[in-house]
Design an enzyme around this catalytic site. Structure first.
Site, short mmCIF file in Angstrom:
data_model
loop_
_atom_site.label_atom_id
_atom_site.label_comp_id
_atom_site.label_asym_id
_atom_site.label_seq_id
_atom_site.Cartn_x
_atom_site.Cartn_y
_atom_site.Cartn_z
N GLY A 1 -43.69 -57.06 -45.83
CA GLY A 1 -44.65 -57.93 -45.16
C GLY A 1 -45.95 -57.18 -44.95
O GLY A 1 -45.97 -56.20 -44.21
N HIS A 2 -47.00 -57.58 -45.64
CA HIS A 2 -48.29 -56.90 -45.49
C HIS A 2 -49.28 -57.84 -44.83
O HIS A 2 -49.48 -58.96 -45.29
CB HIS A 2 -48.82 -56.45 -46.85
CG HIS A 2 -47.97 -55.39 -47.48
ND1 HIS A 2 -48.00 -55.10 -48.82
CD2 HIS A 2 -47.06 -54.56 -46.95
CE1 HIS A 2 -47.14 -54.13 -49.08
NE2 HIS A 2 -46.56 -53.79 -47.95
N LYS B 1 -49.66 -49.79 -44.78
CA LYS B 1 -50.13 -49.56 -46.15
C LYS B 1 -51.21 -50.56 -46.56
O LYS B 1 -52.11 -50.24 -47.32
CB LYS B 1 -48.95 -49.66 -47.14
CG LYS B 1 -47.92 -48.59 -46.94
CD LYS B 1 -46.75 -48.75 -47.89
CE LYS B 1 -45.80 -49.86 -47.55
NZ LYS B 1 -45.04 -49.71 -46.30
N ASP C 1 -43.57 -50.31 -42.92
CA ASP C 1 -44.47 -50.79 -41.85
C ASP C 1 -45.48 -49.73 -41.41
O ASP C 1 -45.91 -49.73 -40.26
CB ASP C 1 -43.67 -51.25 -40.61
CG ASP C 1 -42.55 -52.19 -40.97
OD1 ASP C 1 -42.81 -53.09 -41.77
OD2 ASP C 1 -41.44 -52.01 -40.46
N GLN D 1 -42.05 -51.24 -48.40
CA GLN D 1 -41.06 -50.45 -47.65
C GLN D 1 -41.52 -48.98 -47.51
O GLN D 1 -42.71 -48.74 -47.44
CB GLN D 1 -39.67 -50.52 -48.31
CG GLN D 1 -38.98 -51.86 -48.15
CD GLN D 1 -39.35 -52.86 -49.20
OE1 GLN D 1 -39.40 -52.54 -50.36
NE2 GLN D 1 -39.62 -54.08 -48.81
P1 IMP Z 1 -33.12 -55.32 -47.17
O1 IMP Z 1 -34.22 -54.68 -47.93
O2 IMP Z 1 -33.46 -56.69 -46.68
O3 IMP Z 1 -31.82 -55.25 -47.90
O4 IMP Z 1 -32.89 -54.46 -45.83
C1 IMP Z 1 -32.37 -53.13 -45.85
C2 IMP Z 1 -33.03 -52.27 -44.77
O5 IMP Z 1 -34.39 -52.05 -45.10
C3 IMP Z 1 -33.05 -52.91 -43.36
O6 IMP Z 1 -32.93 -51.87 -42.40
C4 IMP Z 1 -34.43 -53.53 -43.27
O7 IMP Z 1 -34.85 -53.66 -41.95
C5 IMP Z 1 -35.23 -52.49 -44.03
N1 IMP Z 1 -36.46 -53.04 -44.65
C6 IMP Z 1 -36.56 -53.75 -45.79
N2 IMP Z 1 -37.83 -54.05 -46.06
C7 IMP Z 1 -38.57 -53.50 -45.08
C8 IMP Z 1 -39.99 -53.43 -44.84
O8 IMP Z 1 -40.82 -53.94 -45.59
N3 IMP Z 1 -40.36 -52.75 -43.71
C9 IMP Z 1 -39.46 -52.14 -42.89
N4 IMP Z 1 -38.13 -52.16 -43.10
C10 IMP Z 1 -37.69 -52.84 -44.18
#
Ligand code: IMP
Length: 429
Positions: free
Chosen positions: A40-41, A16, A13, A225
């Protein structure tokens, strides 16, 4: 030949999408290399704003070709909905303009049900996943039992493959987690429908991109991420299940080492995190609301994918130095500088205190950060609104000093600074 990588330098977040938008204006290919619709972009096309989760946000530039790499896990329902959404805004998406790796993995409702059931079973130790089935899909990939996008090219066997997969997951759902089973037949039917539409998009993206680079084209790898969510290098186990760091771009697109030009790390001017896990510089109460916002503005700190309020805190230069090292960053982009306007005093964490000693780097990576107390340096804030500033020289002296201090602490230049949510609210140095 140009191969640039944009990567999140924090917990995701970081903004990017803004940098991708800027660099993609010159790129020929924009490629996602890891993760799935947990990302999420936010992207703006004319008057309309979208949240893209799978399609590389650079495809908004009509001259680019979008690529979904082999390092990704793809929920076909989400992908098709996204394609429709941006088509509605006049963005042309067809099999010539968007290519999907045959080796990317497919996310099914089985993975999503397992993600939810496993989080529930973790209780107080939950990770706070986005519940999009990301972890279970990468589990299947590593266990060599996953379904790859190449399967959509064989509709006659795809239905059987999906049925067998759902039946296997049903055993786990019912016997391990006491969760209801899924209807394997209807999932298979649904997925065969997706396969028919997506088949023309699936192919060999590695040869496509290698040939493009050989022919002098510009490939931009679009990270999702962030560094601290990396499966190997993040705050394990509070991480995602993929490799969002820059080396992941090579693996997740099938490109060899030694081709990369710029590696641009994106960091906020402060720190945020969604989900569980350590966060040494986190602030609470009024200070948190000041950095987070209340949700009334689209740029306030609430998750793009889940809508969860993000945890917020001061910039952590120890973790940023680590991100520079892990990714081999050549430069940084600093976003959301404007949010700091009006704060009297700013804090940057320059070291961690433990057992009476101050450490500038992490002794054992960022796994467990709980024994550390942040050591802060305080800098004066600024009052002048920076939204209209477009030149470095016009920034308040205190803002310049803040950025220059970050550069010294992490030893890479800050080449771009964003001072507001609009496309043109950028200062290039
Ligand atoms: P997962 O990727 O859904 O398995 O989540 C694992 C961890 O990564 C959690 O703490 C999510 O909140 C975090 N996470 C996954 N994708 C994002 C992202 O795009 N932005 C911020 N945090 C993320």
């Amino acid at each position: 030949m140009t191969f640039n990588i944009i990567v999140g330098a924090q917990w995701g977040d970081e903004g990017k999408g803004r940098v991708v938008d800027l660099l993609a204006s010159e790129a020929d290919y924009v490629a996602r290399y890891s993760g799935g619709d947990n990302a999420g972009h936010t992207v703006t096309v004319g008057e309309q704003t979208f949240k893209l989760h799978l399609i590389p946000s650079g495809v908004i530039h009509p001259h680019t070709i979008g690529v979904l790499g082999n390092g990704m896990v793809i929920n076909p329902a989400v992908l098709l909905a996204e394609m429709e959404q941006i088509r509605g805004a006049g963005v042309n998406i067809n099999p010539q303009r968007m290519r999907i790796s045959y080796a990317a993995h497919v996310i099914t409702p089985g993975h999503i049900a397992l993600d939810k059931a496993r989080e529930m079973a973790r209780g107080a130790g939950k990770i706070g996943t986005t519940q999009r089935g990301i972890g279970p899909a990468y589990n299947d990939k590593a266990a060599r039992s996953g379904i790859r996008m190449e399967s959509v090219l064989s509709p006659e066997t795809f239905a059987d493959e999906i049925m067998a997969h759902i039946e296997k997951i049903n055993q786990q759902l019912t016997s391990l987690y006491g969760a209801p089973p899924l209807d394997a037949q209807s999932v298979a039917q649904e997925y065969v429908g997706y396969a028919r539409i997506l088949a023309p998009y699936v192919g060999d993206i590695t040869t496509l991109l290698s040939t493009a680079l050989k022919n002098g084209k510009y490939v931009l790898a679009e990270g999702a991420q962030g560094t601290l969510l990396d499966l190997d290098h993040g705050t394990y186990p509070f991480v995602t299940s993929s490799t969002p760091t820059a080396p992941g771009a090579l693996v997740g697109l099938g490109l060899g080492v030694g081709r990369t030009n710029r590696v641009v790390g994106v960091t906020k001017a402060f720190q945020t995190r969604v989900g569980e896990g350590p966060f040494p510089t986190e602030v609470f109460g009024e200070a948190a609301t000041r950095l987070r916002g209340t949700g009334t503005n689209p740029w306030d700190e609430f998750g793009t994918t889940t809508g969860r309020p993000r945890r917020v805190g001061w910039l952590d230069a120890v973790l940023l130095r680590y991100a520079v090292q892990i990714n081999g960053l050549t430069e940084l982009t600093l976003t959301k500088l404007d949010i700091l306007t009006g704060l009297n005093t700013l804090r940057i964490c320059t070291g961690y205190k433990t057992d009476g000693k101050t450490l500038e780097n992490l002794p054992l990576g960022p796994k467990d950060l709980t024994p550390f107390e942040p050591v802060y340096e305080e800098l004066p804030g600024w009052e002048k609104d920076v939204w209209e500033v477009r030149k470095w020289a016009d920034l308040p002296a205190q803002a310049q000093a803040y950025i220059q201090r970050i550069e010294t602490l992490v030893d890479v230049p800050v080449s771009l600074v964003s001072v507001g949510p609009e496309r043109d609210q950028i200062i290039r140095r």
